[in-house]
Design a protein around this motif. Structure first.
Motif, PDB file in Angstrom:
ATOM      1  N   LEU A  69       1.093  -1.010  -0.024  1.00  0.00           N
ATOM      2  CA  LEU A  69       0.048   0.209   0.197  1.00  0.00           C
ATOM      3  C   LEU A  69       0.757   0.965   0.262  1.00  0.00           C
ATOM      4  N   GLN A  70       1.967   1.083   0.648  1.00  0.00           N
ATOM      5  CA  GLN A  70       2.930   2.483   0.724  1.00  0.00           C
ATOM      6  C   GLN A  70       3.385   2.637  -0.491  1.00  0.00           C
ATOM      7  N   SER A  71       3.878   1.358  -1.516  1.00  0.00           N
ATOM      8  CA  SER A  71       4.701   1.520  -2.556  1.00  0.00           C
ATOM      9  C   SER A  71       3.322   2.257  -3.637  1.00  0.00           C
ATOM     10  N   HIS A  72       2.415   1.836  -3.207  1.00  0.00           N
ATOM     11  CA  HIS A  72       1.183   2.278  -4.292  1.00  0.00           C
ATOM     12  C   HIS A  72       0.225   3.865  -4.311  1.00  0.00           C
ATOM     13  N   ALA A  73       1.090   4.084  -3.354  1.00  0.00           N
ATOM     14  CA  ALA A  73       0.103   5.632  -3.136  1.00  0.00           C
ATOM     15  C   ALA A  73       1.516   6.825  -2.696  1.00  0.00           C
ATOM     16  N   ALA A  74       2.792   5.966  -3.073  1.00  0.00           N
ATOM     17  CA  ALA A  74       4.461   6.443  -2.709  1.00  0.00           C
ATOM     18  C   ALA A  74       4.231   8.273  -3.622  1.00  0.00           C
ATOM     19  N   SER A  75       3.584   8.526  -4.529  1.00  0.00           N
ATOM     20  CA  SER A  75       3.742   9.919  -4.869  1.00  0.00           C
ATOM     21  C   SER A  75       2.283  11.060  -3.793  1.00  0.00           C
ATOM     22  N   ALA A  76       1.609  10.202  -3.574  1.00  0.00           N
ATOM     23  CA  ALA A  76       0.591  10.869  -2.493  1.00  0.00           C
ATOM     24  C   ALA A  76       0.815  10.902  -1.501  1.00  0.00           C
ATOM     25  N   LEU A  77       2.086   9.899  -0.913  1.00  0.00           N
ATOM     26  CA  LEU A  77       2.843  10.489   0.372  1.00  0.00           C
ATOM     27  C   LEU A  77       4.069  11.326   0.251  1.00  0.00           C
ATOM     28  N   GLU A  78       4.434  11.042  -0.418  1.00  0.00           N
ATOM     29  CA  GLU A  78       5.327  11.731  -0.958  1.00  0.00           C
ATOM     30  C   GLU A  78       4.617  13.453  -1.115  1.00  0.00           C
ATOM     31  N   LEU A  79       4.663  13.808  -1.309  1.00  0.00           N
ATOM     32  CA  LEU A  79       3.854  14.964  -1.409  1.00  0.00           C
ATOM     33  C   LEU A  79       2.906  15.799  -0.313  1.00  0.00           C
ATOM     34  N   LEU A  80       2.968  14.681   1.255  1.00  0.00           N
ATOM     35  CA  LEU A  80       2.417  15.123   2.089  1.00  0.00           C
ATOM     36  C   LEU A  80       3.678  14.910   2.954  1.00  0.00           C
ATOM     37  N   GLY A  81       4.762  14.755   2.579  1.00  0.00           N
ATOM     38  CA  GLY A  81       5.602  14.694   3.368  1.00  0.00           C
ATOM     39  C   GLY A  81       6.231  13.310   4.302  1.00  0.00           C
TER      40      GLY A  81
END
Length: 378
Positions: A69-81
């Motif tokens: 899940l973390q890999s799939h949402a990597a771009s969104a998580l990066e955007l959120l810092g």
């Protein structure tokens, strides 16, 4: 495929009986898969001439799901810092083992097996586990209705209003994928060849466990196999203490027999640890086809009482433990610690609940037709 779901109160020996059942069927020449989280049962049942064994590792499954899940949402998580989680810092959360069982059942359903024996968690957890696919699919339909996915024309405008791109397509795709996975497990659980085997040790709590199992399984329309009474002592012994204990066991066994068929498995005087030990238990082979769970019929009593009656078999249920709530086109049924939200049959959606009664292990819900929704008759 014949599927046997084995459960029982904690400490009753359900894992041992599951392993013995799988081993016995494999030695008869059947292609058998045993799912278990118990290392001793997996070790004893496996080997030459034994079943294929899938030993569940709920902790590893949890870590794998979180990292995926973390890999799939990597771009969104990066955007959120966000700071990514590492594998070695992840520990399972309460209830996460259920999802490991669902994944194992889904994978097993794809295989070419004559018999699947699933060693489930203790009784109440097992019933909650078997109800989970239906519950989660209902949540997905409520939170992400598939019909709203078609409103693509609104998305650019919503994105402008929100100020960031909306990942709606990915959200619906993930929901559809999860729904398909859950549907595969639900199909296995609801299949005509699936039943639940309850393992109990004859004692004061055995009859209560059977009543709990019958009520919870009936609520979810799951077929129940004959009960397995485990660790039954010989009825004759020169030791007075063992003779008294065996006599008490026989008293509780009699209570179990009053509720239906029972298979007795002997006490070996030691913990079964080898394939030979498991073979000595003589665990009963599953019947070719289980008795189906009772239907929930709707009876038309408008001509006599002016109502329709929905008959819901709930053997083992007690009046103080029952709850009944109408919620739109659904009925919320509570039986002790178990709850199910089930759609109303189409005819009852045009009615109002007029009362309910529990008699002889059957809940009868009375529905009065709404005059504004039913066609007039001369």
């Amino acid at each position: 495929m014949r599927t046997l779901l084995v459960t029982g109160p904690g400490g009753a020996g359900r894992s041992t009986v599951a392993a013995a059942t799988a081993l016995g069927a494999a030695r008869e020449g059947r292609k058998v898969l045993l799912l278990t989280a118990d290392p001793a049962g997996a070790l004893a049942a496996g080997g030459d001439g034994g079943p294929a064994v899938h030993r569940l590792d709920p902790a590893a499954h949890f870590r794998g799901e979180v990292l995926a899940l973390q890999s799939h949402a990597a771009s969104a998580l990066e955007l959120l810092g966000a700071a990514p989680l590492d594998d070695d810092e992840l520990t399972p959360l309460p209830g996460s083992a259920h999802f490991a069982y669902l994944a194992a059942l889904r994978e097993a359903a794809r295989g070419d097996w004559d018999l699947l024996v699933a060693d489930l968690p203790p009784l109440r957890e097992a019933i909650a586990l078997l109800a989970l696919p239906e519950q989660l699919r209902r949540y997905l339909r409520r939170l992400l209705p598939p019909e709203r996915q078609a409103a693509r024309a609104l998305r650019p405008m919503l994105a402008q209003l929100a100020g960031v791109p909306l990942p709606v397509d990915g959200l619906y795709e993930a929901a559809a994928r999860r729904d398909a996975e859950l549907a595969a497990v639900q199909d296995l659980i609801d299949a005509p060849g699936t039943s639940v085997r309850l393992v109990v040790e004859p004692g004061p709590a055995a009859a209560d466990a059977l009543r709990t199992a019958r009520a919870g399984l009936a609520l979810h329309r799951l077929a129940l196999d004959p009960v397995v009474a485990n660790r039954v002592l010989p009825t004759t012994s020169p030791d007075p203490w063992l003779a008294a204990l065996a006599a008490r066991q026989q008293t509780h066994l009699k209570e179990l027999y009053e509720d239906g068929a029972v298979h007795e498995v002997p006490h070996l005087g030691r913990d079964p640890r080898t394939p030979d030990d498991l073979a000595l238990l003589g665990a009963p082979a599953p019947a070719a086809a289980p008795a189906p769970a009772p239907e929930w019929p709707v009876e038309d009593h408008r001509g006599t009482d002016g109502v329709l009656v929905w008959r819901v078999p709930l053997p083992g249920a007690a009046k103080p433990d029952l709850g009944l709530v109408r919620r739109g086109d659904e009925l919320v049924l509570t039986v002790g610690p178990f709850r199910r939200v089930t759609p109303l049959p189409s005819a009852l959606r045009r009615c109002a609940v007029a009362g309910a009664a529990l008699r002889d292990g059957e809940l009868r819900v009375r529905f009065a037709p709404d005059p504004g929704l039913w066609p007039r008759t001369p």
